[in-house]
Motif scaffolding. Structure first.
Motif, PDB file in Angstrom:
ATOM      1  N   UNK A  18       0.847  -1.189   0.000  1.00  0.00           N
ATOM      2  CA  UNK A  18       0.000   0.000   0.000  1.00  0.00           C
ATOM      3  C   UNK A  18       0.887   1.244   0.000  1.00  0.00           C
ATOM      4  N   UNK A  19       0.442   2.256  -0.733  1.00  0.00           N
ATOM      5  CA  UNK A  19       1.057   3.582  -0.671  1.00  0.00           C
ATOM      6  C   UNK A  19      -0.046   4.621  -0.540  1.00  0.00           C
ATOM      7  N   UNK A  33       7.002  -0.226  -7.986  1.00  0.00           N
ATOM      8  CA  UNK A  33       8.294  -0.627  -7.414  1.00  0.00           C
ATOM      9  C   UNK A  33       8.112  -1.850  -6.515  1.00  0.00           C
ATOM     10  N   UNK A  34       7.036  -1.869  -5.735  1.00  0.00           N
ATOM     11  CA  UNK A  34       6.757  -3.053  -4.917  1.00  0.00           C
ATOM     12  C   UNK A  34       6.549  -4.274  -5.807  1.00  0.00           C
ATOM     13  N   UNK A  35       5.837  -4.091  -6.912  1.00  0.00           N
ATOM     14  CA  UNK A  35       5.582  -5.194  -7.822  1.00  0.00           C
ATOM     15  C   UNK A  35       6.835  -5.719  -8.496  1.00  0.00           C
ATOM     16  N   UNK A 351       4.756  10.888   2.061  1.00  0.00           N
ATOM     17  CA  UNK A 351       4.454   9.593   1.448  1.00  0.00           C
ATOM     18  C   UNK A 351       4.641   8.504   2.492  1.00  0.00           C
ATOM     19  N   UNK A 352       3.733   7.553   2.498  1.00  0.00           N
ATOM     20  CA  UNK A 352       3.888   6.394   3.365  1.00  0.00           C
ATOM     21  C   UNK A 352       3.645   5.136   2.552  1.00  0.00           C
ATOM     22  N   UNK A 353       4.470   4.115   2.817  1.00  0.00           N
ATOM     23  CA  UNK A 353       4.378   2.843   2.108  1.00  0.00           C
ATOM     24  C   UNK A 353       4.517   1.710   3.117  1.00  0.00           C
ATOM     25  N   UNK A 354       3.703   0.672   2.950  1.00  0.00           N
ATOM     26  CA  UNK A 354       3.854  -0.574   3.702  1.00  0.00           C
ATOM     27  C   UNK A 354       3.903  -1.711   2.686  1.00  0.00           C
ATOM     28  N   UNK A 355       4.844  -2.638   2.848  1.00  0.00           N
ATOM     29  CA  UNK A 355       4.960  -3.742   1.895  1.00  0.00           C
ATOM     30  C   UNK A 355       4.402  -5.035   2.487  1.00  0.00           C
ATOM     31  N   UNK A 356       4.507  -6.111   1.707  1.00  0.00           N
ATOM     32  CA  UNK A 356       3.891  -7.389   2.118  1.00  0.00           C
ATOM     33  C   UNK A 356       4.540  -7.965   3.367  1.00  0.00           C
TER      34      UNK A 356
END
Length: 525
Positions: A18-19, A33-35, A351-356
């Motif tokens: 999620x971003x 980028x996560x993908x 900006x905030x990002x959380x990955x798997x």
């Protein structure tokens, strides 16, 4: 759940990543980028750098950043200070001798050395997976191909365009005018800078032709910045500070940022039964405004470069908060506390990002005022921040302008944790508003049980200098109630800040929210 009959946004739900940020292209790039196998840090940096092209009035390579993050599988929250310093030759007495009482906003004395690029390069190497080439590729593409200007960006661009001077007008105006909604903005000079950083790392920016381009622009205007100032710029790993409120742990970046102010503000609010108040009523606004006056007065007196200020623990001390809370009259506004020692502004991106793997990044990035100092390097068009306007010229003040010092910063990333687990990276843009914004966001969630998007959408109020600013979401009746007890009411031209947040639920589902006051969104997959 929100009332589906009323216009609004729902939260965004996803499981793999999620971003949430203030421009859709940056959110999409972060998800891409996560993908590609990148982690949350790779994605956050890629999105943040692109925001400097999408929202150049807010941020860019000539600015600073602060970051909070945790590594995958860890509950420990780490902090990185990516703020630059005043040039070694800077001295407040020189400005006082010129008869000045504050640092001029649009001259070289306000320009501190950009710190964000060093921070991004450091984090890409120590925390990322993909490397600078992959991280910067999207921003290079959009800097060359161009970005259609979004509505809020166009509004801000027109408002701030008068700040642009010299080469900055050539780089950031189109035919001498601020671009209109949908008009394509290109930054080929910055594309080349990013290519050089991707190939050669931080040294490409802080030495050689790119650094010389920035130094020349400043020297022509009387700046004292040197090649050594740029060469020696380094980010600093540091320790976050914490404050508890209603079972939630608020995590903030330590000074020279103003995050401690949010903790002090919530500690003051603990002494009032906030949950019994109308979340959109005058009583709550009044108590928050009075607490803001007191917390910001402490900020103005003490927050500075951590090497030059007293211990930050005084902001975390419950006894100090109790004594301040006792000064508040629930029925009457107190006179304004000391004027802000920094120039108020509203120009920042978050900006905030959380990955798997539940690595969470909370990153805030700014050039301070709209278009920063208004000074840009001639060849590459790097806009230089005016963060040095955050210094005071008061002799002996811990935040007094001085060579090699970091100024007091308004930008603050935030995180929430509960029971030892990171639960929410979040940020509230808006310059001086940010500590109040953090406190109000936490109170919306805990005192009033508002949903994540509802907590962001809710109308805002802010005691700012000598006026109580109310967004148009409040009625005239509320404004009159506040005026009757001594508040000087003002409805600001622009809304108060913008916010982004991602909740990491106990079941691992990610829940994102993005402020409609900006052009952005939350995206997940």
């Amino acid at each position: 759940m929100r009332d589906l009959h009323n216009p609004g946004r729902s939260e965004v739900f996803a499981t793999q990543g999620m971003c949430a940020t203030s421009h859709p292209l940056a959110a999409k790039v972060a998800i891409d980028i996560l993908g590609q196998g990148g982690n949350a840090m790779d994605a956050a940096i890629a999105g943040a750098v692109l925001l400097g092209i999408c929202e150049p009035q807010m941020t860019g390579l000539g600015g600073d950043c602060f970051v909070l993050f945790n590594r995958a599988g860890e509950s420990r929250i780490r902090a990185l200070n990516g703020s630059g310093r005043a040039p070694a030759a800077a001295h407040s007495q020189v400005l006082r001798d010129e008869g000045l009482s504050s640092v001029p906003l649009n001259g070289p004395d306000a320009v501190t050395i950009p710190g964000a690029v060093d921070a991004f390069c450091h984090l890409a190497q120590t925390e990322g997976r993909l490397g600078l080439g992959a991280i910067l590729k999207p921003a290079i593409h959009y800097a060359e191909a161009g970005v259609p200007v979004a509505p809020r960006v166009a509004f801000d661009w027109k408002s701030g365009a008068a700040t642009l001077q010299g080469a900055a007008r050539d780089h950031y105006l189109i035919d001498g005018q601020a671009p209109s909604i949908g008009q394509v903005f290109r930054a080929p000079g910055q594309a080349e800078v990013l290519r050089q950083i991707a190939a050669h790392g931080r040294d490409a920016f802080y030495s050689g032709e790119i650094a010389d381009d920035m130094i020349t622009a400043l020297s022509k205007r009387g700046g004292v910045h040197s090649a050594e100032d740029f060469h020696h710029t380094r980010c600093t790993e540091t320790q976050p500070i914490h404050g508890a409120y209603k079972g939630v742990d608020l995590v903030e970046h330590p000074p020279n940022g103003q995050g401690a102010t949010a903790i002090l503000l919530l500690n003051i609010l603990k002494h009032f039964d906030m949950a019994s108040m109308d979340p959109f009523g005058a009583e709550r606004i009044h108590i928050e405004a009075e607490a803001t006056k007191l917390a910001y007065d402490a900020r103005n007196r003490f927050i500075a470069d951590p090497d030059h200020m007293a211990r930050v623990e005084r902001f975390l001390d419950p006894d100090i908060a109790a004594r301040l809370a006792a000064l508040i009259d629930p029925q009457k506004a107190m006179p304004a506390a000391a004027p802000l020692t920094e120039a108020v502004h509203k120009d920042t991106v978050y900006i905030t990002v959380v990955d798997r793997d539940q690595m969470a990044v909370s990153l805030i990035y700014s050039i301070f005022h709209s278009f920063g100092s208004g000074i840009a390097s001639e060849k590459y068009g790097i806009l230089l921040q005016n963060r040095g306007a955050g210094f005071t010229l008061q002799p002996g003040h811990p935040n007094e302008l001085g060579g090699g010092k970091r100024p007091m910063h308004t930008i603050i990333p935030g995180m929430l944790a509960q029971n030892g687990r990171v639960t929410m990276p979040f940020g509230v843009m808006g310059g001086a508003y940010q500590p109040t914004g953090h406190a109000r966001f936490v109170s919306n969630l805990t005192d009033f049980g508002l949903g994540l998007q509802e907590s962001i959408d809710a109308p805002r109020a802010f005691f700012d200098g000598s006026v109580l600013k109310l967004e148009r979401g409040y009625s005239e009746a509320i404004a009159k109630q506040l005026s009757d007890i001594g508040h000087n009411i003002e409805v600001p031209e622009t809304p108060l800040g913008g916010a982004q947040a991602i909740r990491i639920r106990n079941d691992g589902v990610l829940e994102g929210a993005s402020d409609p006051r900006k052009d952005g969104c939350a995206l997940g997959y």
